[in-house]
Design a protein around this motif. Structure first.
Motif, PDB file in Angstrom:
ATOM      1  N   ALA A   1       0.830  -1.207   0.000  1.00 38.00           N
ATOM      2  CA  ALA A   1       0.000   0.000   0.000  1.00 38.00           C
ATOM      3  C   ALA A   1       0.866   1.259   0.000  1.00 38.00           C
ATOM      4  O   ALA A   1       0.587   2.222  -0.727  1.00 38.00           O
ATOM      5  CB  ALA A   1      -0.924  -0.010   1.209  1.00 38.00           C
TER       6      ALA A   1
ATOM      7  N   HIS B   1       0.061   9.857  -4.029  1.00 38.24           N
ATOM      8  CA  HIS B   1      -0.980  10.058  -3.023  1.00 38.24           C
ATOM      9  C   HIS B   1      -0.347  10.584  -1.730  1.00 38.24           C
ATOM     10  O   HIS B   1       0.698  10.093  -1.298  1.00 38.24           O
ATOM     11  CB  HIS B   1      -1.723   8.762  -2.724  1.00 38.24           C
TER      12      HIS B   1
ATOM     13  N   ASN C   1       2.209   6.671  -6.939  1.00 34.53           N
ATOM     14  CA  ASN C   1       1.107   7.397  -7.581  1.00 34.53           C
ATOM     15  C   ASN C   1       0.900   8.808  -7.037  1.00 34.53           C
ATOM     16  O   ASN C   1      -0.058   9.486  -7.416  1.00 34.53           O
ATOM     17  CB  ASN C   1      -0.187   6.593  -7.432  1.00 34.53           C
TER      18      ASN C   1
ATOM     19  N   SER D   1      -4.276   5.695   6.032  1.00 31.64           N
ATOM     20  CA  SER D   1      -4.630   6.356   4.771  1.00 31.64           C
ATOM     21  C   SER D   1      -4.057   5.600   3.580  1.00 31.64           C
ATOM     22  O   SER D   1      -4.691   5.521   2.522  1.00 31.64           O
ATOM     23  CB  SER D   1      -4.159   7.821   4.774  1.00 31.64           C
ATOM     24  N   ALA D   2      -2.876   5.016   3.741  1.00 26.53           N
ATOM     25  CA  ALA D   2      -2.298   4.210   2.662  1.00 26.53           C
ATOM     26  C   ALA D   2      -3.152   2.967   2.416  1.00 26.53           C
ATOM     27  O   ALA D   2      -3.426   2.603   1.262  1.00 26.53           O
ATOM     28  CB  ALA D   2      -0.867   3.811   3.001  1.00 26.53           C
TER      29      ALA D   2
ATOM     30  N   SER E   1       2.553   1.720  -3.422  1.00 30.31           N
ATOM     31  CA  SER E   1       1.595   2.178  -4.423  1.00 30.31           C
ATOM     32  C   SER E   1       1.289   3.662  -4.258  1.00 30.31           C
ATOM     33  O   SER E   1       1.229   4.413  -5.235  1.00 30.31           O
ATOM     34  CB  SER E   1       0.314   1.347  -4.319  1.00 30.31           C
ATOM     35  N   CYS E   2       1.095   4.098  -3.008  1.00 35.52           N
ATOM     36  CA  CYS E   2       0.791   5.511  -2.755  1.00 35.52           C
ATOM     37  C   CYS E   2       1.945   6.410  -3.179  1.00 35.52           C
ATOM     38  O   CYS E   2       1.732   7.461  -3.801  1.00 35.52           O
ATOM     39  CB  CYS E   2       0.473   5.721  -1.276  1.00 35.52           C
TER      40      CYS E   2
ATOM     41  N   VAL F   1       0.162  10.622   2.001  1.00 38.37           N
ATOM     42  CA  VAL F   1      -0.033   9.630   3.057  1.00 38.37           C
ATOM     43  C   VAL F   1       0.249  10.296   4.394  1.00 38.37           C
ATOM     44  O   VAL F   1       1.395  10.634   4.696  1.00 38.37           O
ATOM     45  CB  VAL F   1       0.907   8.416   2.854  1.00 38.37           C
TER      46      VAL F   1
ATOM     47  N   GLU G   1      -6.304   2.671   3.077  1.00 40.17           N
ATOM     48  CA  GLU G   1      -7.573   3.122   2.508  1.00 40.17           C
ATOM     49  C   GLU G   1      -7.449   3.336   1.006  1.00 40.17           C
ATOM     50  O   GLU G   1      -8.348   2.970   0.235  1.00 40.17           O
ATOM     51  CB  GLU G   1      -8.012   4.407   3.205  1.00 40.17           C
ATOM     52  N   PHE G   2      -6.335   3.946   0.566  1.00 40.85           N
ATOM     53  CA  PHE G   2      -6.120   4.145  -0.867  1.00 40.85           C
ATOM     54  C   PHE G   2      -6.082   2.811  -1.612  1.00 40.85           C
ATOM     55  O   PHE G   2      -6.458   2.738  -2.784  1.00 40.85           O
ATOM     56  CB  PHE G   2      -4.812   4.895  -1.118  1.00 40.85           C
ATOM     57  N   SER G   3      -5.644   1.760  -0.938  1.00 41.58           N
ATOM     58  CA  SER G   3      -5.553   0.447  -1.588  1.00 41.58           C
ATOM     59  C   SER G   3      -6.885  -0.300  -1.564  1.00 41.58           C
ATOM     60  O   SER G   3      -6.957  -1.451  -2.006  1.00 41.58           O
ATOM     61  CB  SER G   3      -4.455  -0.398  -0.929  1.00 41.58           C
TER      62      SER G   3
END
Length: 233
Positions: free
Chosen positions: A180, A189, A187, A196-197, A183-184, A191, A199-201
């Motif tokens: 996660a 995002h 991209n 929150s990481a 990925s954040c 964090v 949640e983004f996943s």
């Protein structure tokens, strides 16, 4: 299949600008002990951790003078610019020791007042959960949304019934949290915490109610309050 191990990660690479002190806030002292030492000893003496990783600033000058530097349960690695970078660095440093299904608990270095009961309750509630979650406290104050500008005005009163303050530790599976965070960061995002990481996943972390005195030391006036809380616990 064996039970998953628990690992502790305490990012300590921040510089604590809001404290306006000569050293990062984790190295300020309460009762003649570094805040970081209080935080680490309280968690490691209360939880069944397999080990602990502490990401440090590349130019850290204080760790070698800490109690924790001689604690065999604690390893260190180089942290990053932001919290998410430091946590991911810690996970990479643990890659060869931790299994994908193990649990990682991430805790703020400047949050020394975690009560042992909250730690054990978090672990008990989440140990069989598929995603994990975090300690949190229901918002008690009336909340207002404000207009922009130098002198903001109230736009509306916000319904606080479903609002919680995110605390730490935050507890997630080793492999899922690493993926996660990667990925954040890839991209772009923002964090702000491990939840929150996740949640983004696409995951839904569980909220586990914790004590409101789980204080994060942020400004100078917090030092006296933290000392009082610790004396009462």
């Amino acid at each position: 299949m064996k039970n998953p191990n628990l690992w502790l990660v305490v990012p300590a690479a921040g510089i604590g600008q809001r404290m306006k002190a000569e050293c990062p806030k984790q190295y300020l002292k309460i009762s003649d002990r570094f805040i970081l030492d209080i935080t680490l000893s309280r968690l490691l003496d209360s939880g069944p951790f397999e080990g602990c990783m502490v990401p440090l600033h590349p130019q850290d000058q204080w760790w070698s003078d800490s109690e924790s530097s001689s604690d065999g349960r604690i390893q260190t690695c180089t942290g990053g610019k932001e919290r998410a970078d430091s946590v991911l660095s810690a996970l990479h440093a643990l890659d060869e020791q931790a299994d994908e299904n193990d649990w990682v608990l991430v805790h703020d270095a400047a949050r020394p007042c975690l009560h042992p009961h909250d730690l054990s309750n978090l672990i008990d509630v989440l140990f069989e959960h598929p995603v994990g979650g975090l300690l949190a406290a229901p918002v008690a104050d009336t909340l207002k949304s404000a207009s922009k500008g130098r002198q903001p005005a109230v736009e509306q009163t916000v319904d606080r019934r479903y609002l919680w303050r995110a605390l730490t530790p935050q507890m997630f599976r080793f492999g899922a949290l690493r993926q996660a965070l990667e990925s954040c960061l890839e991209n772009g995002h923002t964090v702000t915490d491990e939840s929150s990481a996740m949640e983004f996943s696409g995951n839904m972390p569980l909220l586990v109610e914790g004590r409101a005195d789980n204080l994060k030391i942020t400004v100078p006036s917090d030092l006296g309050l933290a000392e009082f809380i610790l004396s009462q616990q």
